[in-house]
Each structure stands twice: as C-alpha cells, then as structure tokens.
Design an enzyme around this catalytic site. Structure first.
Site, mmCIF file in Angstrom:
data_model
loop_
_atom_site.group_PDB
_atom_site.id
_atom_site.type_symbol
_atom_site.label_atom_id
_atom_site.label_comp_id
_atom_site.label_asym_id
_atom_site.label_seq_id
_atom_site.Cartn_x
_atom_site.Cartn_y
_atom_site.Cartn_z
ATOM 1 N N GLY A 52 -10.336 -36.419 88.873
ATOM 2 C CA GLY A 52 -10.890 -37.596 89.383
ATOM 3 C C GLY A 52 -12.430 -37.692 89.175
ATOM 4 O O GLY A 52 -12.826 -36.886 88.020
ATOM 5 N N CYS A 53 -13.113 -38.338 89.758
ATOM 6 C CA CYS A 53 -14.521 -38.394 89.729
ATOM 7 C C CYS A 53 -15.056 -36.927 89.412
ATOM 8 O O CYS A 53 -14.950 -36.257 90.637
ATOM 9 C CB CYS A 53 -15.156 -39.267 90.701
ATOM 10 S SG CYS A 53 -17.111 -39.354 90.712
#
Length: 225
Positions: A52-53
C-alpha cells in the site's frame, strides 16, 4: 485511481468503518518453517516490499530493530515513468514499495514478512490497502535472492493454510525489476509529518501495533534511509 493522501479530510479521520484491521494471529501461525529460514545469510541484506502507501511501510520498518535503512520508491516499471504523478495516476506498472536493508543476525527475512502482514498490509486485498485504490497500491513481495523467494513462497502457503483469514490470500511474489527511489519529499514522511492527517489516521496505528505485537523488534528511535 484514488490516492487519498492528497485529498485527505477530517471526515476520513472519523470514518472508523474504513480502518485497516491487520490480522492478529499468534507468532506461531505466521512463523516460517525452520527449513526455509535464511540461516546462512551473513552481513547486511536487502529486501523489497510493497504494502500500500509507502509512507506507512517505510515508517514501520524504520522502527524495526535490525533494519539499517528503509527507502520509499517504485518497483515494477521503467525509470522514465517512476515519478509520483505518473505512478499515483495509475499510468505505469509500478507499485509503491520500500527497499529495506537489514541485519539478519538481528531480524530475519521471515520476521520482516511477519511484520508486513501482521501490522502493515492485508494480504487478502487486491490492488488496494486502507483507503487507497489502484494497482500501484498492491501488496507484493519482491525477492532479491533464491533464499528469499523460497521463504516468501513458503510464507504465502502458510498464510493460506492458517485459516486466519476468511478471504483468499492474493499477495503475489513478483520478479525483481529494478527499484527507483521516490522523490525526496516522500522519504521519512511519517517522521517529518507526524501530525499529517493521513499519518495520524492510517500509519501511526501501524507503528503502535508493531510496538504491541513485536516488542522485541520495536525501537522507538526512527531509523531513516
């Protein structure tokens, strides 16, 4: 593609229904089989993870004992496309990723995987994590050695057999295709911006989970890249 970091609002901070809920199984469930541990690794080693981020992935590993460097970047595409605007727009094959340099005498590769899938990323989500959507937010393991690949594949099989998750494990093992460091303003972002809305809502809880679930591997001092 949606990338909420640039449009984050107070509404999202209060939306508990959107919260990432990492698995909370015991260490025994996630511990890779002894035969697949990299007992022969010597000296500093490098690993690449996508979850993810990259702000949160980097932040968690920067608080992990034995990690000497954690750098945010892009993996899976070409150099000319490895920019935040293009990657976050969904126009490339990259994933936001983090390059981790670690000392295997302090933290093993399978322990890094355990941290990744216990407090950072949900391995049952395809092309999304937390509030972020798009293939560039996919969770992936990028082995750099044959030993890492063996451990990663075994670890994924073990997660699938564990029964901890009701949904299928969809995280992939990807071939190494160069890592490009992200822009300077992304590096050590959580450390430099602890009051940023996204960090407080999505990434600070991951660091607290690392401390709670892996007290022997947690360090309060932030290790920068």
């Amino acid at each position: 593609m949606m990338h909420f970091r640039t449009v984050f609002t107070a509404i999202a901070m209060g939306a508990s229904a959107l919260a990432l809920t990492p698995a909370t199984a015991s260490a025994e469930v996630f511990d890779a089989p002894t035969a697949t541990r990299q007992a022969n690794e010597q000296g500093l080693q490098t690993a690449i993870f996508a979850g993810g981020c990259f702000w949160g992935v980097e932040a968690v590993f920067s608080h992990t004992r034995g990690v000497t460097s954690a750098v945010s970047g892009y993996h899976g595409g070409t150099a000319q496309n490895a920019t935040y605007d293009r990657v976050s727009g969904g126009f490339t094959r990259h994933a936001e990723a983090v390059r981790v340099i670690y000392d295997p005498s302090v933290v093993r590769y399978d322990q890094l995987l355990e941290i990744l899938f216990s407090v950072v990323a949900d391995p049952t989500l395809r092309n999304r994590q937390g509030p972020d959507r798009g293939a560039h937010y996919r969770a992936a393991i990028v082995p750099l050695t044959a030993e890492q690949r063996t451990v990663a594949q075994s670890y994924i099989r073990q997660m699938a057999r564990s029964g901890v998750w009701s949904d299928p494990i969809v995280v992939q093992v990807e071939n190494h295709n160069r890592f490009f460091e992200a822009e300077a303003y992304h590096q050590d972002f959580a450390q430099r911006n602890p009051n940023h809305g996204y960090i407080r809502r999505w990434d600070a809880p991951k660091i607290r989970a690392l401390q709670a679930n892996f007290p022997g591997l947690y360090r309060a001092r932030f290790r920068t890249g």
